[in-house]
Design an enzyme around this catalytic site. Structure first.
Site, PDB file in Angstrom:
ATOM      1  N   PRO A  17       0.849  -1.199   0.000  1.00 30.23           N
ATOM      2  CA  PRO A  17       0.000   0.000   0.000  1.00 30.23           C
ATOM      3  C   PRO A  17       0.880   1.243   0.000  1.00 30.23           C
ATOM      4  O   PRO A  17       1.760   1.376   0.849  1.00 30.23           O
ATOM      5  CB  PRO A  17      -0.787  -0.126   1.316  1.00 30.23           C
ATOM      6  CG  PRO A  17       0.094  -0.963   2.195  1.00 30.23           C
ATOM      7  CD  PRO A  17       0.833  -1.900   1.292  1.00 30.23           C
ATOM      8  N   MET A  18       0.662   2.149  -0.959  1.00 31.90           N
ATOM      9  CA  MET A  18       1.488   3.353  -1.064  1.00 31.90           C
ATOM     10  C   MET A  18       0.610   4.543  -1.405  1.00 31.90           C
ATOM     11  O   MET A  18      -0.105   4.506  -2.412  1.00 31.90           O
ATOM     12  CB  MET A  18       2.566   3.175  -2.146  1.00 31.90           C
ATOM     13  CG  MET A  18       3.597   2.112  -1.828  1.00 31.90           C
ATOM     14  SD  MET A  18       4.763   1.856  -3.191  1.00 31.90           S
ATOM     15  CE  MET A  18       3.745   0.911  -4.344  1.00 31.90           C
ATOM     16  N   VAL A  19       0.623   5.555  -0.562  1.00 35.18           N
ATOM     17  CA  VAL A  19      -0.147   6.766  -0.825  1.00 35.18           C
ATOM     18  C   VAL A  19       0.350   7.385  -2.130  1.00 35.18           C
ATOM     19  O   VAL A  19       1.552   7.602  -2.311  1.00 35.18           O
ATOM     20  CB  VAL A  19      -0.006   7.765   0.339  1.00 35.18           C
ATOM     21  CG1 VAL A  19      -0.703   9.080   0.004  1.00 35.18           C
ATOM     22  CG2 VAL A  19      -0.589   7.167   1.621  1.00 35.18           C
ATOM     23  N   GLN A  71      -6.656  -0.741   2.568  1.00 36.55           N
ATOM     24  CA  GLN A  71      -5.986  -0.357   3.811  1.00 36.55           C
ATOM     25  C   GLN A  71      -6.511   0.979   4.351  1.00 36.55           C
ATOM     26  O   GLN A  71      -6.724   1.913   3.595  1.00 36.55           O
ATOM     27  CB  GLN A  71      -4.474  -0.232   3.614  1.00 36.55           C
ATOM     28  CG  GLN A  71      -3.732  -0.028   4.938  1.00 36.55           C
ATOM     29  CD  GLN A  71      -2.261   0.275   4.766  1.00 36.55           C
ATOM     30  OE1 GLN A  71      -1.905   1.350   4.271  1.00 36.55           O
ATOM     31  NE2 GLN A  71      -1.404  -0.637   5.180  1.00 36.55           N
ATOM     32  N   CYS A 100       2.998   3.308   9.121  1.00 41.23           N
ATOM     33  CA  CYS A 100       3.394   4.595   8.537  1.00 41.23           C
ATOM     34  C   CYS A 100       4.205   5.409   9.545  1.00 41.23           C
ATOM     35  O   CYS A 100       3.714   5.713  10.635  1.00 41.23           O
ATOM     36  CB  CYS A 100       2.176   5.387   8.100  1.00 41.23           C
ATOM     37  SG  CYS A 100       2.594   6.983   7.351  1.00 41.23           S
ATOM     38  N   HIS A 167       7.215  -5.127   8.567  1.00 41.00           N
ATOM     39  CA  HIS A 167       8.298  -4.341   7.958  1.00 41.00           C
ATOM     40  C   HIS A 167       9.455  -4.375   8.952  1.00 41.00           C
ATOM     41  O   HIS A 167       9.309  -3.907  10.083  1.00 41.00           O
ATOM     42  CB  HIS A 167       7.817  -2.915   7.707  1.00 41.00           C
ATOM     43  CG  HIS A 167       8.786  -2.084   6.937  1.00 41.00           C
ATOM     44  ND1 HIS A 167       8.417  -0.951   6.244  1.00 41.00           N
ATOM     45  CD2 HIS A 167      10.120  -2.204   6.738  1.00 41.00           C
ATOM     46  CE1 HIS A 167       9.477  -0.418   5.663  1.00 41.00           C
ATOM     47  NE2 HIS A 167      10.534  -1.162   5.955  1.00 41.00           N
ATOM     48  N   GLY A 201      10.803  -5.043   3.254  1.00 40.65           N
ATOM     49  CA  GLY A 201      12.082  -4.402   3.552  1.00 40.65           C
ATOM     50  C   GLY A 201      13.256  -5.090   2.893  1.00 40.65           C
ATOM     51  O   GLY A 201      13.368  -6.319   2.917  1.00 40.65           O
ATOM     52  N   ASN A 202      14.143  -4.317   2.264  1.00 37.05           N
ATOM     53  CA  ASN A 202      15.359  -4.822   1.589  1.00 37.05           C
ATOM     54  C   ASN A 202      15.044  -5.603   0.315  1.00 37.05           C
ATOM     55  O   ASN A 202      15.820  -6.474  -0.080  1.00 37.05           O
ATOM     56  CB  ASN A 202      16.200  -5.727   2.510  1.00 37.05           C
ATOM     57  CG  ASN A 202      16.695  -5.024   3.742  1.00 37.05           C
ATOM     58  OD1 ASN A 202      16.548  -3.818   3.884  1.00 37.05           O
ATOM     59  ND2 ASN A 202      17.283  -5.779   4.656  1.00 37.05           N
ATOM     60  N   ALA A 224       7.594  -2.241  -2.060  1.00 31.44           N
ATOM     61  CA  ALA A 224       7.094  -0.863  -2.191  1.00 31.44           C
ATOM     62  C   ALA A 224       8.029  -0.069  -3.098  1.00 31.44           C
ATOM     63  O   ALA A 224       7.817   0.008  -4.302  1.00 31.44           O
ATOM     64  CB  ALA A 224       6.987  -0.211  -0.815  1.00 31.44           C
TER      65      ALA A 224
END
Length: 454
Positions: A17-19, A71, A100, A167, A201-202, A224
């Site tokens: 999920p990314m704004v 989300q 967030c 995360h 992550g990574n 992401a």
């Protein structure tokens, strides 16, 4: 696990999920290149409940946009449950954002800034999971303490969360201080809960995806930033940036979104190629673009400049220290936090010595305009800007705050207030006030009877 296998189709490759990043057009691009599951951007629960237009935008989808998880951010059990109820017929699950770390989340008291309020989170997940007909999931960040991280995940599982995304960074790890995610924490959580888990992550390549699954034992991997720079990350390929950009712009015609969102995606996709001086003209065009056709023209120019190199017709002679050719989709590698802090310290020292002044304050020197004023001047060459000579900070060569009682710039004022425990209303730096409040609170807690502790 039945929910993950049946409803989510055993999803292994997940778009985060990314704004302004995981809107419908980008989700469809992700699905065309290997994503098994997509999340919507984070939506504000309270606004979602009250604003029909906002709600329609949040639920924009199509038959091929499944499986899908919607989300929300929220800090109220009733509002989160109401928002989830309104969205439950449009998705396979509802996710609560507890990851967030941005300043806006701190101001609104949601996201990762709720991770210390366990009772509230327990109540939110418990109420929603017992009311809504689709599963409730949570996306979290880790604590510095691994045991606290495990207990946190167990608490959410016990409250009714059907899936967790972990995360492997703390909420302090963001921006230039992002650093590396800790997969060891993710593995420990995976071994301590029974619900399915995604890791985040990574992740910069398909090799990272497979290695993370092997090392942590999670069911799937969420990407992401890595996905924004290479939408084909789950296919294990690095296509030319202009091909991905053209494909995305075609989808935007079918699934329209705001121009600012399109611009953000094009900049991310073409980050490396637009950083070259030879493409500064295209970068400027993209920054000013207002129509979809403007973006298409800019992307076409990049294709014309690099397709001959990509096809081997002409050899590319410019030096390149990137892992792939500059015209290919590839990860963006951040500067290590230690190196960033070192450069920041050097910049601050230079600033104190008068070497880091952004613009000259010398009356006799040439006028040095800000970038914003330079753009205004391009549109209106007759425009004239009056130069005001501002009083200087008494410790450095930057302009002082006009309302500062210490005659300092904000940086120097902040240092003085912290060192000498002072307040500066002009800069809204209230060190003395806040420290006194903390002392009073500590005294109240110490003086309170055992059965009435604050």
């Amino acid at each position: 696990m039945e929910f993950w296998r049946d409803k989510l189709k055993g999803a292994k490759f997940v778009l985060a999920p990314m704004v302004e990043g995981s809107e419908l057009a980008w989700r469809m691009l992700a699905r065309q290149h290997g994503a098994d599951l997509c999340y919507t951007p984070m939506w504000h629960g309270q606004v979602f409940c009250k604003d029909p237009k906002y709600r329609a935008e949040a639920l924009a989808s199509c038959p091929d946009d499944r499986p899908l998880i919607v989300q929300f951010c929220s800090n109220d059990p009733d509002i989160f449950t109401e928002a989830a109820t309104l969205a439950q017929d449009h998705c396979e699950a509802i996710d609560l954002n507890l990851g967030c770390p941005q300043a806006i989340a701190k101001r609104g008291n949601y996201g990762a800034f709720l991770q210390d309020e366990w009772q509230l989170l327990h109540d939110m997940v418990r109420k929603a999971s017992s009311t809504v007909k689709v599963p409730i999931t949570c996306k979290i960040r880790v604590f510095e303490d691994i045991r606290r991280t495990v207990d946190y995940a167990r608490m959410l599982e016990g409250a009714g969360a059907s899936l967790l995304t972990v995360h492997g960074r703390t909420r302090e790890q963001k921006g230039p201080l992002t650093g590396l995610a800790n997969w060891g924490y993710i593995k420990e959580v995976r071994q301590s809960v029974n619900v399915p888990m995604f890791a985040n992550g990574n992740i910069q390549s398909l090799a990272d995806v497979l290695r993370c699954i092997e090392e942590t034992g999670v069911q799937g991997i969420m990407s992401a930033e890595g996905h924004l720079h290479n939408p084909a990350i789950f296919e294990g390929v690095n296509p030319p940036v202009y091909e991905m950009a053209e494909e995305y712009l075609t989808l935007v015609k079918e699934y329209p979104c705001a121009t600012s969102i399109v611009r953000g995606h094009i900049f991310k996709l073409m980050h490396h190629v637009l950083a070259l001086p030879e493409n500064f003209d295209v970068r400027y065009e993209i920054a000013k673009a207002q129509e979809l056709s403007n973006f298409e023209t800019s992307v076409k120019k990049i294709r014309e400049r690099y397709e001959k190199h990509a096809t081997g017709i002409e050899k590319y002679s410019q030096p390149n220290d990137l892992p792939f050719d500059v015209w290919l989709c590839q990860p963006y590698v951040r500067m290590p936090p230690d190196e960033y802090l070192k450069k920041l310290k050097e910049a601050n020292e230079a600033n104190k010595n008068g070497e880091g002044i952004k613009r000259s304050n010398d009356e006799d020197g040439p006028p040095e305009l800000s970038k914003k004023k330079q753009k205004v001047l391009e549109r209106n060459p007759r425009k004239k800007f009056e130069r005001k000579k501002l009083p200087l900070c008494s410790k450095c060569l930057n302009p002082k705050g006009l309302k500062c009682g210490f005659f300092l710039c904000k940086s120097c004022c902040r240092s003085k207030c912290y060192q000498e425990e002072l307040d500066c209303p002009g800069h809204r730096i209230l060190v003395k006030t806040r420290r006194n409040m903390a002392r009073e609170h500590a005294n109240d807690k110490t003086d309170a009877p055992p059965d009435q502790e604050v």
